[in-house]
Scaffold this motif. Sequence first.
Motif, PDB file in Angstrom:
ATOM      1  N   UNK A   1       0.842  -1.185   0.000  1.00 41.27           N
ATOM      2  CA  UNK A   1       0.000   0.000   0.000  1.00 41.27           C
ATOM      3  C   UNK A   1       0.883   1.242   0.000  1.00 41.27           C
ATOM      4  N   UNK A   2       0.500   2.197  -0.807  1.00 40.43           N
ATOM      5  CA  UNK A   2       1.264   3.445  -0.912  1.00 40.43           C
ATOM      6  C   UNK A   2       0.409   4.666  -0.616  1.00 40.43           C
ATOM      7  N   UNK A   3      -0.582   4.525   0.249  1.00 39.13           N
ATOM      8  CA  UNK A   3      -1.447   5.646   0.595  1.00 39.13           C
ATOM      9  C   UNK A   3      -0.657   6.665   1.395  1.00 39.13           C
ATOM     10  N   UNK A   4      -0.829   7.936   1.081  1.00 37.63           N
ATOM     11  CA  UNK A   4      -0.013   8.957   1.739  1.00 37.63           C
ATOM     12  C   UNK A   4      -0.788   9.988   2.537  1.00 37.63           C
ATOM     13  N   UNK A   5      -1.986  10.367   2.095  1.00 38.49           N
ATOM     14  CA  UNK A   5      -2.737  11.394   2.808  1.00 38.49           C
ATOM     15  C   UNK A   5      -4.152  11.507   2.244  1.00 38.49           C
ATOM     16  N   UNK A   6      -4.990  12.211   2.966  1.00 35.59           N
ATOM     17  CA  UNK A   6      -6.322  12.513   2.456  1.00 35.59           C
ATOM     18  C   UNK A   6      -6.214  13.838   1.715  1.00 35.59           C
ATOM     19  N   UNK A   7      -6.552  13.823   0.451  1.00 33.30           N
ATOM     20  CA  UNK A   7      -6.430  15.017  -0.375  1.00 33.30           C
ATOM     21  C   UNK A   7      -7.660  15.906  -0.293  1.00 33.30           C
ATOM     22  N   UNK A   8      -8.854  15.276  -0.308  1.00 32.29           N
ATOM     23  CA  UNK A   8     -10.068  16.053  -0.484  1.00 32.29           C
ATOM     24  C   UNK A   8     -11.245  15.391   0.227  1.00 32.29           C
ATOM     25  N   UNK A   9     -12.105  16.199   0.778  1.00 36.09           N
ATOM     26  CA  UNK A   9     -13.333  15.730   1.407  1.00 36.09           C
ATOM     27  C   UNK A   9     -14.474  16.588   0.876  1.00 36.09           C
ATOM     28  N   UNK A  10     -15.569  15.960   0.457  1.00 38.77           N
ATOM     29  CA  UNK A  10     -16.722  16.699  -0.046  1.00 38.77           C
ATOM     30  C   UNK A  10     -17.648  17.075   1.099  1.00 38.77           C
ATOM     31  N   UNK A  11     -18.051  18.343   1.127  1.00 43.07           N
ATOM     32  CA  UNK A  11     -18.977  18.858   2.128  1.00 43.07           C
ATOM     33  C   UNK A  11     -20.266  19.233   1.401  1.00 43.07           C
ATOM     34  N   UNK A  12     -21.393  18.602   1.761  1.00 45.66           N
ATOM     35  CA  UNK A  12     -22.651  18.874   1.060  1.00 45.66           C
ATOM     36  C   UNK A  12     -23.290  20.185   1.518  1.00 45.66           C
ATOM     37  N   UNK A  13     -23.511  21.082   0.558  1.00 41.42           N
ATOM     38  CA  UNK A  13     -24.084  22.393   0.851  1.00 41.42           C
ATOM     39  C   UNK A  13     -25.234  22.687  -0.110  1.00 41.42           C
ATOM     40  N   UNK A  14     -26.070  23.640   0.260  1.00 38.22           N
ATOM     41  CA  UNK A  14     -27.181  24.009  -0.624  1.00 38.22           C
ATOM     42  C   UNK A  14     -26.841  25.214  -1.487  1.00 38.22           C
ATOM     43  N   UNK A  15     -25.928  26.059  -1.027  1.00 34.52           N
ATOM     44  CA  UNK A  15     -25.572  27.291  -1.735  1.00 34.52           C
ATOM     45  C   UNK A  15     -24.054  27.437  -1.658  1.00 34.52           C
ATOM     46  N   UNK A  16     -23.390  27.239  -2.790  1.00 32.47           N
ATOM     47  CA  UNK A  16     -21.927  27.253  -2.786  1.00 32.47           C
ATOM     48  C   UNK A  16     -21.352  28.624  -2.436  1.00 32.47           C
ATOM     49  N   UNK A  17     -22.000  29.692  -2.863  1.00 25.95           N
ATOM     50  CA  UNK A  17     -21.486  31.025  -2.536  1.00 25.95           C
ATOM     51  C   UNK A  17     -21.582  31.295  -1.040  1.00 25.95           C
TER      52      UNK A  17
END
Length: 124
Positions: free
Chosen positions: A1-17
């Motif tokens: 295994x060559x896993x190194x880090x968590x790059x990205x996590x999705x956060x669910x939102x209703x309004x991106x701005x």
Amino acid sequence: MSLTHIQLLSVPVSDQDRAKDFYVDALGFELVSDTEMGPGRRWVQVRPKGSQTSLTLVTWFETMPPGSLKGLVIETDDLRGDVDALTARGLPVEGVQEAPWGRFAIVHDPDGNGLILQTTTPDA
């Protein structure tokens, strides 16, 4: 295994701005990207300054309704100062609590996603 880090996590939102304003202006994250992905979709990516891991503020996952993320832990070197700053900005913060591993406080983004601000005790 060559896993190194968590790059990205999705956060669910209703309004991106609105979410982008909260994460950048209230929490002090840096804006990594805000680009069109196609009709009706934007890639909005933020991260704590200097962090390797970032968040993408998403609106398109049916299985992730806005506000459904709970327990996202964000480490801080100054929990009391951050809580005071957020409170001064008019944001409700569930007070600082002690735990065997350190101290923490809870804040919610505009959609109700639960964020835990914590300071880990070095000996924990």
